[in-house]
Design a protein around this motif. Structure first.
Motif, PDB file in Angstrom:
ATOM      1  N   THR A 225       0.831  -1.215   0.000  1.00 40.09           N
ATOM      2  CA  THR A 225       0.000   0.000   0.000  1.00 40.09           C
ATOM      3  C   THR A 225       0.860   1.258   0.000  1.00 40.09           C
ATOM      4  OG1 THR A 225      -1.759  -1.166   1.191  1.00 40.09           O
ATOM      5  CG2 THR A 225      -1.808   1.249   1.217  1.00 40.09           C
ATOM      6  N   VAL A 226       1.825   1.305   0.895  1.00 39.99           N
ATOM      7  CA  VAL A 226       2.685   2.491   0.994  1.00 39.99           C
ATOM      8  C   VAL A 226       3.541   2.638  -0.259  1.00 39.99           C
ATOM      9  CG1 VAL A 226       4.583   3.557   2.273  1.00 39.99           C
ATOM     10  CG2 VAL A 226       2.724   2.431   3.513  1.00 39.99           C
ATOM     11  N   GLY A 227       4.121   1.532  -0.725  1.00 39.88           N
ATOM     12  CA  GLY A 227       4.958   1.573  -1.922  1.00 39.88           C
ATOM     13  C   GLY A 227       4.176   2.027  -3.144  1.00 39.88           C
ATOM     14  N   SER A 228       2.941   1.556  -3.271  1.00 37.58           N
ATOM     15  CA  SER A 228       2.104   1.934  -4.409  1.00 37.58           C
ATOM     16  C   SER A 228       1.769   3.414  -4.376  1.00 37.58           C
ATOM     17  CB  SER A 228       0.811   1.106  -4.415  1.00 37.58           C
ATOM     18  OG  SER A 228       1.092  -0.272  -4.554  1.00 37.58           O
ATOM     19  N   ILE A 229       1.435   3.922  -3.185  1.00 39.88           N
ATOM     20  CA  ILE A 229       1.104   5.342  -3.058  1.00 39.88           C
ATOM     21  C   ILE A 229       2.327   6.207  -3.352  1.00 39.88           C
ATOM     22  CG2 ILE A 229       0.380   7.154  -1.461  1.00 39.88           C
ATOM     23  CD1 ILE A 229      -1.862   5.302  -2.444  1.00 39.88           C
ATOM     24  N   LEU A 312      17.937   0.638 -10.154  1.00 40.82           N
ATOM     25  CA  LEU A 312      18.109   1.877  -9.385  1.00 40.82           C
ATOM     26  C   LEU A 312      18.457   3.043 -10.306  1.00 40.82           C
ATOM     27  CD1 LEU A 312      18.361   3.440  -6.737  1.00 40.82           C
ATOM     28  CD2 LEU A 312      20.749   2.665  -6.606  1.00 40.82           C
ATOM     29  N   PHE A 313      19.376   2.817 -11.246  1.00 42.34           N
ATOM     30  CA  PHE A 313      19.727   3.880 -12.185  1.00 42.34           C
ATOM     31  C   PHE A 313      18.526   4.255 -13.064  1.00 42.34           C
ATOM     32  CE2 PHE A 313      24.079   2.449 -11.239  1.00 42.34           C
ATOM     33  CZ  PHE A 313      24.695   3.677 -11.039  1.00 42.34           C
ATOM     34  N   ALA A 314      17.699   3.267 -13.390  1.00 48.32           N
ATOM     35  CA  ALA A 314      16.505   3.553 -14.192  1.00 48.32           C
ATOM     36  C   ALA A 314      15.536   4.433 -13.421  1.00 48.32           C
ATOM     37  CB  ALA A 314      15.828   2.248 -14.603  1.00 48.32           C
ATOM     38  N   LEU A 315      15.355   4.139 -12.131  1.00 46.89           N
ATOM     39  CA  LEU A 315      14.420   4.908 -11.312  1.00 46.89           C
ATOM     40  C   LEU A 315      14.911   6.340 -11.117  1.00 46.89           C
ATOM     41  CD1 LEU A 315      11.880   4.939  -9.499  1.00 46.89           C
ATOM     42  CD2 LEU A 315      13.365   4.228  -7.598  1.00 46.89           C
ATOM     43  N   TYR A 316      16.110   6.495 -10.612  1.00 46.55           N
ATOM     44  CA  TYR A 316      16.644   7.826 -10.335  1.00 46.55           C
ATOM     45  C   TYR A 316      17.078   8.540 -11.618  1.00 46.55           C
ATOM     46  CZ  TYR A 316      16.586   7.858  -5.229  1.00 46.55           C
ATOM     47  OH  TYR A 316      16.184   7.909  -3.914  1.00 46.55           O
ATOM     48  N   GLY A 317      17.735   7.810 -12.512  1.00 48.92           N
ATOM     49  CA  GLY A 317      18.147   8.415 -13.777  1.00 48.92           C
ATOM     50  C   GLY A 317      16.960   8.815 -14.623  1.00 48.92           C
ATOM     51  N   GLY A 318      15.879   8.016 -14.567  1.00 47.69           N
ATOM     52  CA  GLY A 318      14.673   8.362 -15.310  1.00 47.69           C
ATOM     53  C   GLY A 318      14.063   9.660 -14.816  1.00 47.69           C
ATOM     54  N   ALA A 319      13.978   9.814 -13.488  1.00 44.32           N
ATOM     55  CA  ALA A 319      13.418  11.044 -12.926  1.00 44.32           C
ATOM     56  C   ALA A 319      14.286  12.249 -13.280  1.00 44.32           C
ATOM     57  CB  ALA A 319      13.285  10.911 -11.409  1.00 44.32           C
ATOM     58  N   ALA A 320      15.610  12.093 -13.168  1.00 47.45           N
ATOM     59  CA  ALA A 320      16.520  13.192 -13.502  1.00 47.45           C
ATOM     60  C   ALA A 320      16.462  13.518 -14.991  1.00 47.45           C
ATOM     61  CB  ALA A 320      17.952  12.820 -13.096  1.00 47.45           C
ATOM     62  N   GLY A 321      16.429  12.486 -15.827  1.00 48.48           N
ATOM     63  CA  GLY A 321      16.353  12.710 -17.272  1.00 48.48           C
ATOM     64  C   GLY A 321      15.091  13.424 -17.681  1.00 48.48           C
ATOM     65  N   TYR A 322      13.998  13.107 -17.019  1.00 52.80           N
ATOM     66  CA  TYR A 322      12.723  13.775 -17.305  1.00 52.80           C
ATOM     67  C   TYR A 322      12.808  15.263 -16.978  1.00 52.80           C
ATOM     68  CZ  TYR A 322       7.648  14.659 -17.021  1.00 52.80           C
ATOM     69  OH  TYR A 322       6.374  15.148 -17.202  1.00 52.80           O
ATOM     70  N   LEU A 323      13.403  15.593 -15.832  1.00 57.99           N
ATOM     71  CA  LEU A 323      13.551  17.002 -15.449  1.00 57.99           C
ATOM     72  C   LEU A 323      14.443  17.744 -16.438  1.00 57.99           C
ATOM     73  CD1 LEU A 323      14.002  16.676 -11.573  1.00 57.99           C
ATOM     74  CD2 LEU A 323      11.953  17.415 -12.805  1.00 57.99           C
ATOM     75  N   LEU A 324      15.530  17.113 -16.866  1.00 60.76           N
ATOM     76  CA  LEU A 324      16.433  17.747 -17.831  1.00 60.76           C
ATOM     77  C   LEU A 324      15.733  17.959 -19.171  1.00 60.76           C
ATOM     78  CD1 LEU A 324      19.731  15.810 -17.038  1.00 60.76           C
ATOM     79  CD2 LEU A 324      19.182  18.178 -16.449  1.00 60.76           C
ATOM     80  N   ALA A 363      14.384   4.347  -0.643  1.00 60.48           N
ATOM     81  CA  ALA A 363      14.936   5.000  -1.829  1.00 60.48           C
ATOM     82  C   ALA A 363      13.836   5.659  -2.645  1.00 60.48           C
ATOM     83  CB  ALA A 363      15.691   3.982  -2.677  1.00 60.48           C
ATOM     84  N   LEU A 364      12.688   4.984  -2.756  1.00 58.97           N
ATOM     85  CA  LEU A 364      11.549   5.552  -3.480  1.00 58.97           C
ATOM     86  C   LEU A 364      11.004   6.767  -2.735  1.00 58.97           C
ATOM     87  CD1 LEU A 364       9.501   5.437  -5.774  1.00 58.97           C
ATOM     88  CD2 LEU A 364       8.176   3.775  -4.436  1.00 58.97           C
ATOM     89  N   ALA A 365      10.931   6.678  -1.405  1.00 60.14           N
ATOM     90  CA  ALA A 365      10.443   7.805  -0.607  1.00 60.14           C
ATOM     91  C   ALA A 365      11.369   9.009  -0.729  1.00 60.14           C
ATOM     92  CB  ALA A 365      10.314   7.382   0.853  1.00 60.14           C
TER      93      ALA A 365
END
Length: 395
Positions: A225-229, A312-324, A363-365
């Motif tokens: 539940t928490v992870g999904s939210i 992990l690189f996909a999760l964090y790199g994806g978020a950073a790449g989207y912002l860039l 890490a997700l939080a």
């Protein structure tokens, strides 16, 4: 064929066409998840680039002729059928499966059909427009040759040669489109911007689907539940970063521009800068899926396990790449650099070592917190111009 006017909006048939992309994005995500290696990530990226070129071709066509009128309707259905075959064949794009037709060649030939239908439709649409006809001719000479011929040759090869042919096909096609001229047509800026906003929604939808897939078949629990939210919150914050103000600002600049400058904004801000946005979201989807598998206890994982390597690189790199990508999208149209988003992207990348030693949910939080701070700060810091853009009081 009926021409698109400035007042035109996205047609129901175009939305129907996009359902194939929904499936294709899922297939690309599955391809990437199948083998967590850099080589396989490159393959997934190349396939996604091909699917992007399928979609973008018909986004431009749908801005010139109405997709659901006359022969254009039949062309859209024909292209949609071929695109579905391409999507179905994604798992065999590089390696043929035993039995049935030769998968890599089916993929390439279906893609060729899509491109030829698109070319014929644009050729017909430009019959009374010599400038557009010249642009279509210049583009077709290189783009069809590079983008499809090399892909067919790649289908008949294996290993390193096949991979380099794929890279040449994708890079050559994108480069030729960039340098083949600025004499396309944008008949409706509102339609064009809406069309690209919808593909961002589709990509974000894939991130939500990945959350569900990551815990499919597992009994509901507080970690799930928490992870999904948290995962949904990350996707929602990415939605906010695009749709709250940025999309409207760039659309306004697109509408104000004229001639070749308008075409450059349409091509560079939408065709090119939206591609890394979509790539980043699909990459992030892979990371979200893995996080939810971890917190759900799939494959004997526990809540204490940390996310490592490519997920992990996909999760964090994806978020950073989207912002860039959002920074590039906004900057080309307005010449304004969104420094807070650049800083946030750097912070996200810098936090990867810390995230690698934290439990996956933590890490997700942490990622969710960084994105939340960015959005909250922008909302407060730019409250007045934000209100002006959103409520039509900007001058």
């Amino acid at each position: 064929m009926q021409a698109v006017t400035e007042q035109s909006s996205v047609t129901q048939l175009e939305l129907f066409f996009d359902l194939v992309l929904v499936f294709a994005f899922t297939q690309v995500d599955e391809l990437a998840a199948h083998e967590a290696t850099a080589l396989n990530m490159l393959r997934a990226f190349l396939v996604l680039a091909i699917m992007w070129w399928v979609w973008i071709a018909y986004a431009w066509l749908g801005n010139v002729v109405k997709a659901d009128e006359g022969i254009a309707r039949l062309a859209m259905f024909g292209a949609m059928g071929a695109a579905l075959i391409v999507a179905i064949t994604i798992p065999e794009a590089f390696h043929d499966m035993p039995g049935g037709w030769y998968g890599p060649l089916v993929f390439a030939l279906a893609y060729l059909f899509i491109r030829l239908v698109h070319l014929v439709m644009f050729w017909c649409a430009s019959a009374q427009d010599p400038q557009l006809r010249g642009q279509v001719t210049r583009w077709a000479v290189g783009s069809i040759t590079i983008g499809t011929t090399l892909l067919i040759i790649a289908a008949l090869n294996h290993g390193t040669a096949q991979l380099w042919l794929w890279i040449a096909a994708v890079a050559g096609d994108m480069a030729w489109t960039l340098f083949s001229g600025n004499e396309w047509r944008v008949n409706s800026t509102s339609h064009f911007a809406e069309r690209h906003g919808l593909i961002v929604i589709i990509a974000l939808g894939e991130s939500v689907v990945s959350i569900g897939v990551g815990v499919a078949g597992l009994p509901i629990s507080w970690p799930i539940t928490v992870g999904s939210i948290l995962g949904l919150a990350v996707s929602g914050l990415l939605w906010w970063a695009y749709f709250d103000v940025g999309a409207a600002v760039v659309e306004e600049h697109l509408a104000r521009a004229s001639g070749q400058q308008q075409i450059k904004i349409a091509r560079n801000c939408y065709t090119y800068w939206h591609f890394p946005m979509v790539v980043a979201i699909i990459a992030m989807s892979l990371g979200l899926k893995n996080v939810l598998e971890y917190v759900g206890g799939a494959e004997e994982h526990t809540l204490h396990d940390a996310l490592h390597g490519i997920p992990l690189f996909a999760l964090y790199g994806g978020a950073a790449g989207y912002l860039l990508a959002l920074v590039g999208f906004r900057h080309y149209a307005t010449r304004v650099v969104l420094w807070p988003r650049l800083a946030a992207a750097v912070v996200v990348l810098a936090l990867i070592p810390l995230a690698s030693i934290l439990p996956a949910m933590a890490a997700l939080a942490l990622l969710c917190a960084v994105l939340g701070v960015l959005i909250a700060w922008e909302t407060v810091r730019y409250a007045e111009p934000r209100d002006a853009v959103r409520h039509g009081t900007a001058h």
